[in-house]
Design a protein around this motif. Structure first.
Motif, mmCIF file in Angstrom:
data_model
loop_
_atom_site.group_PDB
_atom_site.id
_atom_site.type_symbol
_atom_site.label_atom_id
_atom_site.label_comp_id
_atom_site.label_asym_id
_atom_site.label_seq_id
_atom_site.Cartn_x
_atom_site.Cartn_y
_atom_site.Cartn_z
ATOM 1 N N PRO A 5 1.999 -47.875 -30.179
ATOM 2 C CA PRO A 5 1.601 -49.149 -30.776
ATOM 3 C C PRO A 5 0.226 -49.107 -31.413
ATOM 4 O O PRO A 5 -0.006 -49.683 -32.459
ATOM 5 C CB PRO A 5 1.646 -50.117 -29.585
ATOM 6 N N ASP A 6 -0.745 -48.402 -30.769
ATOM 7 C CA ASP A 6 -2.088 -48.403 -31.321
ATOM 8 C C ASP A 6 -2.168 -47.607 -32.622
ATOM 9 O O ASP A 6 -3.062 -47.799 -33.430
ATOM 10 C CB ASP A 6 -3.120 -47.881 -30.310
ATOM 11 N N GLN A 7 -1.220 -46.697 -32.841
ATOM 12 C CA GLN A 7 -1.191 -45.974 -34.098
ATOM 13 C C GLN A 7 -0.568 -46.822 -35.195
ATOM 14 O O GLN A 7 -0.959 -46.759 -36.346
ATOM 15 C CB GLN A 7 -0.414 -44.669 -33.933
ATOM 16 N N PRO A 122 -7.902 -39.734 -37.172
ATOM 17 C CA PRO A 122 -7.019 -39.937 -36.012
ATOM 18 C C PRO A 122 -7.571 -39.225 -34.777
ATOM 19 O O PRO A 122 -8.021 -38.081 -34.847
ATOM 20 C CB PRO A 122 -5.699 -39.312 -36.474
ATOM 21 N N GLY A 123 -7.564 -39.930 -33.674
ATOM 22 C CA GLY A 123 -8.048 -39.365 -32.416
ATOM 23 C C GLY A 123 -9.537 -39.493 -32.189
ATOM 24 O O GLY A 123 -10.026 -39.159 -31.103
ATOM 25 N N VAL A 124 -10.276 -39.985 -33.178
ATOM 26 C CA VAL A 124 -11.715 -40.159 -33.015
ATOM 27 C C VAL A 124 -11.990 -41.505 -32.355
ATOM 28 O O VAL A 124 -11.634 -42.546 -32.892
ATOM 29 C CB VAL A 124 -12.450 -40.061 -34.373
ATOM 30 N N LEU A 125 -12.635 -41.476 -31.202
ATOM 31 C CA LEU A 125 -12.918 -42.694 -30.448
ATOM 32 C C LEU A 125 -14.282 -43.277 -30.782
ATOM 33 O O LEU A 125 -14.493 -44.480 -30.656
ATOM 34 C CB LEU A 125 -12.848 -42.415 -28.943
ATOM 35 N N GLY A 171 -12.928 -36.906 -28.019
ATOM 36 C CA GLY A 171 -12.705 -37.982 -28.976
ATOM 37 C C GLY A 171 -13.971 -38.544 -29.576
ATOM 38 O O GLY A 171 -13.904 -39.354 -30.503
ATOM 39 N N VAL A 172 -15.128 -38.139 -29.059
ATOM 40 C CA VAL A 172 -16.408 -38.590 -29.597
ATOM 41 C C VAL A 172 -16.968 -37.483 -30.483
ATOM 42 O O VAL A 172 -17.146 -36.349 -30.029
ATOM 43 C CB VAL A 172 -17.403 -38.927 -28.476
ATOM 44 N N ILE A 173 -17.217 -37.794 -31.754
ATOM 45 C CA ILE A 173 -17.764 -36.795 -32.658
ATOM 46 C C ILE A 173 -19.210 -37.137 -32.986
ATOM 47 O O ILE A 173 -19.613 -38.307 -32.952
ATOM 48 C CB ILE A 173 -16.923 -36.653 -33.940
ATOM 49 N N THR A 174 -19.997 -36.099 -33.294
ATOM 50 C CA THR A 174 -21.434 -36.279 -33.499
ATOM 51 C C THR A 174 -21.878 -35.577 -34.793
ATOM 52 O O THR A 174 -22.693 -34.646 -34.767
ATOM 53 C CB THR A 174 -22.222 -35.728 -32.304
#
Length: 199
Positions: A5-7, A122-125, A171-174
């Protein structure tokens, strides 16, 4: 449909301006400091409105008359630091992703906000820029996907207050912003720093 659903329904992206700091080093509320004919918070709200569906303000304090109608959330009781405002936004509006900006970024530019939005994938929180490439991330001008809330709740539940902890989570990118955009992340904390700003 077989997708999650979230996608299938990514939800809106809103802006959140954080004004909950004590401004103890500045000696007066930073969000009400003036540059030209506008306060800092008015300028920040205006820039966010160019990039997102809606803007809210997190934290207590008086506002200029032009912003009286902007929705507000109170900081989460019992927490300290920027987490109090960011988590308050997530709890009030759980289906929203957030472009977060502190109120004390006088050189903030629209291009920096759009760079953050363009860095989503996608997949990045969360997108927490690392300006110097030294592992120190910038959570006060950053993007938080709506699916990031469990990570924030975990920080709150463990008594952590430093959002730097997020940088090690999946999921956290910097990413490093382009050099030309990096002044947008400069915050101002003291009268001396304020005096160094261009008019």
């Amino acid at each position: 449909m077989t997708g999650k659903p979230d996608q299938a329904a990514p939800g809106p992206i809103w802006g959140c301006v954080l004004i909950g700091g004590k401004s103890s080093r500045m000696g007066r509320p930073k969000h009400l400091l003036q540059r030209g004919d506008r306060t800092w918070i008015e300028r920040t709200v205006t820039l966010l409105r160019l990039c997102v569906d809606r803007v809210i303000i997190a934290g207590a304090g008086s506002l200029p008359p032009s912003l009286v109608g902007v929705p507000r959330v109170d900081d989460v009781f019992g927490l300290e630091g920027p987490l109090t405002g960011v988590l308050a936004a997530f709890r009030r509006y759980p289906d929203v992703s957030w472009l977060v900006a502190a109120c004390d970024l006088p050189d903030l530019e629209e291009d920096a906000l759009r760079w953050l939005l363009a860095s989503r994938a996608p997949g990045v929180l969360a997108i927490l820029p690392d300006l110097a490439g030294d592992g120190r991330v910038e959570p006060l001008l950053a993007y938080y996907d709506r699916q990031c809330r469990p990570l924030l709740e975990t920080i709150a539940s463990t008594g952590q207050r430093r959002m730097q902890w997020l940088r090690q989570m999946a999921g956290v990118i910097t990413p490093q912003p382009p050099i030309a955009l990096r002044p947008s992340w400069r915050n101002v904390n003291t009268p001396q720093e304020l005096g160094q700003l261009a008019p």
